[in-house]
Design an enzyme around this catalytic site. Structure first.
Site, PDB file in Angstrom:
ATOM      1  N   GLY A   8      -7.913   6.717   6.924  1.00 20.09           N
ATOM      2  CA  GLY A   8      -6.994   5.568   6.957  1.00 20.09           C
ATOM      3  C   GLY A   8      -6.979   4.921   8.329  1.00 20.09           C
ATOM      4  O   GLY A   8      -5.932   4.487   8.803  1.00 20.09           O
ATOM      5  N   SER A  11      -6.438   0.295   9.423  1.00 14.69           N
ATOM      6  CA  SER A  11      -5.312  -0.594   9.714  1.00 14.69           C
ATOM      7  C   SER A  11      -4.096   0.231  10.107  1.00 14.69           C
ATOM      8  O   SER A  11      -4.117   1.468  10.048  1.00 14.69           O
ATOM      9  CB  SER A  11      -4.983  -1.491   8.512  1.00 14.69           C
ATOM     10  OG  SER A  11      -4.194  -0.786   7.572  1.00 14.69           O
ATOM     11  N   GLY A  12      -3.050  -0.462  10.523  1.00 10.97           N
ATOM     12  CA  GLY A  12      -1.753   0.167  10.773  1.00 10.97           C
ATOM     13  C   GLY A  12      -1.810   1.304  11.780  1.00 10.97           C
ATOM     14  O   GLY A  12      -2.481   1.242  12.810  1.00 10.97           O
ATOM     15  N   TYR A 162       6.306   8.793  -3.783  1.00 13.88           N
ATOM     16  CA  TYR A 162       5.881   8.721  -2.382  1.00 13.88           C
ATOM     17  C   TYR A 162       6.596   9.778  -1.538  1.00 13.88           C
ATOM     18  O   TYR A 162       5.960  10.510  -0.769  1.00 13.88           O
ATOM     19  CB  TYR A 162       6.164   7.314  -1.836  1.00 13.88           C
ATOM     20  CG  TYR A 162       5.854   7.179  -0.362  1.00 13.88           C
ATOM     21  CD1 TYR A 162       4.529   7.110   0.077  1.00 13.88           C
ATOM     22  CD2 TYR A 162       6.870   7.139   0.588  1.00 13.88           C
ATOM     23  CE1 TYR A 162       4.234   7.003   1.432  1.00 13.88           C
ATOM     24  CE2 TYR A 162       6.576   7.037   1.935  1.00 13.88           C
ATOM     25  CZ  TYR A 162       5.263   6.966   2.347  1.00 13.88           C
ATOM     26  OH  TYR A 162       4.972   6.874   3.690  1.00 13.88           O
TER      27      TYR A 162
END
Ligand SMILES: NC(=O)c1ccc[n+]([C@@H]2O[C@H](COP(=O)([O-])OP(=O)(O)OC[C@H]3O[C@@H](n4cnc5c(N)ncnc54)[C@H](OP(=O)(O)O)[C@@H]3O)[C@@H](O)[C@H]2O)c1
Length: 279
Positions: A8, A11-12, A162
């Site tokens: 991951g 981004s971010g 989540y």
């Protein structure tokens, strides 16, 4: 030069963390899904640390076969890994089943951490002292696990799925630390804060505008969100410390469910049965 694998990292929090680690002298091995975003991230990494031969592996980490394939490919290419950052994750508004009948949040946000870590353990052990750092969330506090329905077949709410997956990250870290005691490989996890990343953009449904508004009002930058990631990956302060959950670069208490050793063991065993690794 340290080799740091980041999932991951396009981004971010993952991208901001990877860039900061590269600026600090690390060589980054990116695991990414989207080829264009991956190439853009690689270009930024090369500017951040031009002396390092950064690498890229493409995989959809919601699919078990892809987790295994990319894990094996990285293990073959990287006999020594100093740090693994398990960070790829998302929240989905609607229940979606992926390969193997897994619910997508559970697969991406938990099983990918489990499978990639298992594949890279020999390389992490070879580079010990080494570290596994996993991105969890304060959201874990709202969750308990239902071991009879880990795939949420009996009812699905995106936020609940989540938060459960983020509790899985806490329990996974706890059990991983127990299993790795004495190997020189440590395991920690952290809450990055509420971060203005692309998080929530894939969510869809009524949650998407809620995230959009909340992010514009309250969220911190990805760079700020990555501070604890970078701390856990590199700081001498946490050398040898294993099993903990961190926030704002400090150890933090998890929820009571996050301290349940029996649940941590059970989750490990069930994840191992589901994936065929980690036994
Ligand atoms: N933002 C927050 O407030 C917050 C708070 C607590 C915890 N977190 C956690 O922080 C982590 C990073 O999230 P973020 O906020 O930085 O969000 P983000 O900007 O959306 O980044 C998510 C990363 O995960 C990757 N990813 C998503 N689905 C994938 C898949 N199927 N296969 C491979 N990679 C995939 C994305 O790759 P693509 O470029 O291909 O989309 C991207 O690089 C997540 O684990 C999240 O749960 C975030």
């Amino acid at each position: 030069m340290k080799t740091i694998v980041v999932t991951g990292g396009t981004s971010g929090i993952g991208l901001a963390g990877a860039l900061e680690l590269a600026r600090g002298g690390a060589r980054i091995v990116l695991v990414a899904r989207d080829p264009d975003r991956a190439e853009a991230a690689l270009r930024q990494l090369r500017r951040a640390n031009p002396g390092a031969d950064h690498a890229l592996h493409l995989a959809d980490l919601s699919r078990l076969s892809e987790m295994k394939r990319v894990g094996a490919a990285i293990a073959a290419a990287e006999p020594r890994i100093d740090v693994l950052v398990n960070n790829a994750g998302a929240l989905f508004d609607r229940r979606d089943e992926v390969e193997g009948g897994f619910e997508k949040t559970f697969a991406l946000d938990h099983l990918s951490y489990f499978v990639i870590t298992d594949a890279l353990l020999p390389s992490l052990k070879a580079a010990a002292p080494s570290r596994v750092v996993s991105t969890s969330s304060e959201g874990h506090r709202f969750a308990t696990l239902d071991f009879d329905d880990l795939q949420a077949r009996g009812g699905y709410k995106g936020w609940v799925a989540y938060c459960r997956a983020k509790l899985c990250n806490v329990l996974f870290t706890r059990e991983l630390a127990r299993r790795l005691a004495g190997t020189g490989v440590t395991a920690t996890c952290f809450h990055p804060g509420f971060v203005a990343s692309r998080f929530g953009d894939e969510t869809g449904g009524p949650l998407r505008p809620v995230f959009g508004l909340a992010k514009s009002l309250f969220a911190v930058t990805p760079e700020k969100g990555a501070e604890t990631l970078v701390h856990l990956a590199t700081s001498p302060e946490v050398e040898g410390r294993s099993g903990g959950y961190y926030s704002k670069r400090k150890p933090a208490r998890t929820s009571r469910a996050g301290q349940d050793d029996a649940a941590a063991r059970r989750l490990w065993e069930m994840s191992s049965e589901m994936t065929g690794v980690g036994g």
